[in-house]
Design a protein around this motif. Structure first.
Motif, mmCIF file in Angstrom:
data_model
loop_
_atom_site.group_PDB
_atom_site.id
_atom_site.type_symbol
_atom_site.label_atom_id
_atom_site.label_comp_id
_atom_site.label_asym_id
_atom_site.label_seq_id
_atom_site.Cartn_x
_atom_site.Cartn_y
_atom_site.Cartn_z
ATOM 1 N N UNK A 143 0.806 -1.207 0.000
ATOM 2 C CA UNK A 143 0.000 0.000 0.000
ATOM 3 C C UNK A 143 0.837 1.254 0.000
ATOM 4 N N UNK A 144 0.152 2.367 0.195
ATOM 5 C CA UNK A 144 0.807 3.662 0.256
ATOM 6 C C UNK A 144 0.196 4.506 1.353
ATOM 7 N N UNK A 145 1.033 5.353 1.976
ATOM 8 C CA UNK A 145 0.584 6.229 3.059
ATOM 9 C C UNK A 145 1.086 7.639 2.786
ATOM 10 N N UNK A 146 0.207 8.612 3.040
ATOM 11 C CA UNK A 146 0.552 10.018 2.890
ATOM 12 C C UNK A 146 0.221 10.738 4.188
ATOM 13 N N UNK A 147 1.126 11.638 4.607
ATOM 14 C CA UNK A 147 0.959 12.372 5.857
ATOM 15 C C UNK A 147 1.175 13.855 5.571
ATOM 16 N N UNK A 148 0.245 14.692 6.024
ATOM 17 C CA UNK A 148 0.403 16.139 5.857
ATOM 18 C C UNK A 148 1.307 16.695 6.957
ATOM 19 N N UNK A 149 1.702 17.948 6.815
ATOM 20 C CA UNK A 149 2.564 18.584 7.817
ATOM 21 C C UNK A 149 1.898 18.674 9.183
ATOM 22 N N UNK A 150 0.594 18.736 9.226
ATOM 23 C CA UNK A 150 -0.128 18.842 10.501
ATOM 24 C C UNK A 150 -0.552 17.480 11.059
ATOM 25 N N UNK A 151 -0.198 16.387 10.388
ATOM 26 C CA UNK A 151 -0.432 15.061 10.933
ATOM 27 C C UNK A 151 -1.612 14.290 10.373
ATOM 28 N N UNK A 152 -2.350 14.848 9.427
ATOM 29 C CA UNK A 152 -3.449 14.111 8.819
ATOM 30 C C UNK A 152 -2.882 12.954 7.992
ATOM 31 N N UNK A 153 -3.441 11.755 8.141
ATOM 32 C CA UNK A 153 -2.944 10.549 7.474
ATOM 33 C C UNK A 153 -4.019 10.007 6.536
ATOM 34 N N UNK A 154 -3.593 9.626 5.341
ATOM 35 C CA UNK A 154 -4.456 8.901 4.403
ATOM 36 C C UNK A 154 -3.647 7.727 3.866
ATOM 37 N N UNK A 155 -4.283 6.568 3.797
ATOM 38 C CA UNK A 155 -3.578 5.404 3.264
ATOM 39 C C UNK A 155 -4.538 4.511 2.494
ATOM 40 N N UNK A 156 -3.961 3.773 1.561
ATOM 41 C CA UNK A 156 -4.704 2.788 0.784
ATOM 42 C C UNK A 156 -3.840 1.534 0.735
ATOM 43 N N UNK A 157 -4.465 0.387 0.947
ATOM 44 C CA UNK A 157 -3.706 -0.862 0.983
ATOM 45 C C UNK A 157 -4.600 -2.044 0.619
ATOM 46 N N UNK A 158 -3.961 -3.135 0.212
ATOM 47 C CA UNK A 158 -4.669 -4.379 -0.102
ATOM 48 C C UNK A 158 -3.742 -5.549 0.172
ATOM 49 N N UNK A 159 -4.320 -6.640 0.654
ATOM 50 C CA UNK A 159 -3.509 -7.811 0.953
ATOM 51 C C UNK A 159 -4.333 -9.074 1.006
ATOM 52 N N UNK A 160 -3.630 -10.171 1.148
ATOM 53 C CA UNK A 160 -4.264 -11.486 1.171
ATOM 54 C C UNK A 160 -3.532 -12.361 2.182
ATOM 55 N N UNK A 161 -4.285 -13.238 2.843
ATOM 56 C CA UNK A 161 -3.693 -14.141 3.820
ATOM 57 C C UNK A 161 -4.299 -15.529 3.717
ATOM 58 N N UNK A 162 -3.605 -16.499 4.256
ATOM 59 C CA UNK A 162 -4.052 -17.898 4.233
ATOM 60 C C UNK A 162 -4.352 -18.339 5.650
ATOM 61 N N UNK A 163 -5.519 -18.980 5.846
ATOM 62 C CA UNK A 163 -5.872 -19.539 7.147
ATOM 63 C C UNK A 163 -4.991 -20.736 7.452
ATOM 64 N N UNK A 164 -4.543 -20.838 8.693
ATOM 65 C CA UNK A 164 -3.605 -21.876 9.091
ATOM 66 C C UNK A 164 -4.235 -23.008 9.898
ATOM 67 N N UNK A 165 -5.371 -22.779 10.530
ATOM 68 C CA UNK A 165 -5.902 -23.771 11.462
ATOM 69 C C UNK A 165 -6.969 -24.679 10.861
ATOM 70 N N UNK A 166 -7.481 -24.371 9.707
ATOM 71 C CA UNK A 166 -8.527 -25.167 9.050
ATOM 72 C C UNK A 166 -9.749 -25.380 9.940
ATOM 73 N N UNK A 167 -10.160 -24.341 10.653
ATOM 74 C CA UNK A 167 -11.351 -24.427 11.483
ATOM 75 C C UNK A 167 -12.621 -24.134 10.696
ATOM 76 N N UNK A 168 -12.482 -23.795 9.425
ATOM 77 C CA UNK A 168 -13.642 -23.496 8.606
ATOM 78 C C UNK A 168 -13.342 -23.883 7.163
ATOM 79 N N UNK A 169 -14.332 -23.728 6.310
ATOM 80 C CA UNK A 169 -14.135 -23.987 4.885
ATOM 81 C C UNK A 169 -13.423 -22.831 4.196
ATOM 82 N N UNK A 170 -13.189 -21.757 4.904
ATOM 83 C CA UNK A 170 -12.556 -20.564 4.356
ATOM 84 C C UNK A 170 -11.043 -20.786 4.356
ATOM 85 N N UNK A 171 -10.419 -20.595 3.213
ATOM 86 C CA UNK A 171 -8.978 -20.806 3.126
ATOM 87 C C UNK A 171 -8.197 -19.506 3.017
#
Length: 185
Positions: A143-171
């Motif tokens: 992703x990317x993050x932008x910060x103004x001089x007065x501290x305002x923050x804006x960010x955009x990001x995307x990611x993916x992860x894999x379930x490790x415990x197999x407690x559901x049908x969701x992988x």
């Protein structure tokens, strides 16, 4: 739902009002953020805190709570998650710009399972049952993050992860959004 949203907005506003005005980025090491895309698109309250370690790295966590259990669509099964992460920034600016993030996500929720009783073929009738789960995912985001001089923050990001415990049908789980917030001491 309105009380939770109002409480979060009042908390962020109080941080902004009482934080010291300081343009020295090396002394502004804390961030509070609200993921607006998750709030608007999925009715999830997704609040995050990030601690700046140095000019090129930070750690933080995000907490996601579903405000509507009847949402259809992407990640409709998830009702809660806690996501600690580590970010490494690739920029000449202090803890901003392009980043890569490694995260873990403890998430829980429920989804519908169909159970079939085929013992009696003539009485073949699927039944629907709720299945609750808790799982642990490991993943990566960019992703990317932008910060103004007065501290305002804006960010955009995307990611993916894999379930490790197999407690559901969701992988696979997703992580992402557009967040706004404030950096302070």
């Amino acid at each position: 739902m309105k009380k939770i949203t109002l409480t979060v907005l009042l908390f962020i506003s109080s941080v902004v009002l009482f934080a010291q005005q300081n343009n020295n980025y090396s002394e502004m090491n804390n961030e509070l953020k609200l993921n607006m895309s998750n709030l608007i698109g999925f009715k999830w309250l997704d609040v995050g805190y990030e601690r700046i370690l140095n000019e090129e790295s930070s750690i933080g966590f995000g907490t996601l709570i579903s405000l509507d259990n009847n949402v259809d669509g992407l990640d409709e099964y998830r009702t809660f998650s806690l996501t600690p992460y580590y970010r490494h920034f690739f920029s000449n600016k202090y803890a901003q710009g392009f980043f890569i993030e490694a995260f873990t996500m403890v998430h829980s929720g429920k989804f519908d399972d169909y159970y079939y009783d085929d013992y009696y073929y003539d009485n073949y009738d699927p039944s629907l049952k709720d299945h609750k789960y808790t799982d642990l995912a490991v993943g990566i985001s960019v992703g990317g993050k932008w910060v103004t001089r007065r501290g305002f923050v804006a960010e955009i990001y995307a990611g993916i992860g894999r379930d490790m415990l197999d407690n559901s049908d969701i992988e696979v789980v997703g992580r992402g959004g557009v967040s706004i917030g404030y950096r302070f001491q």
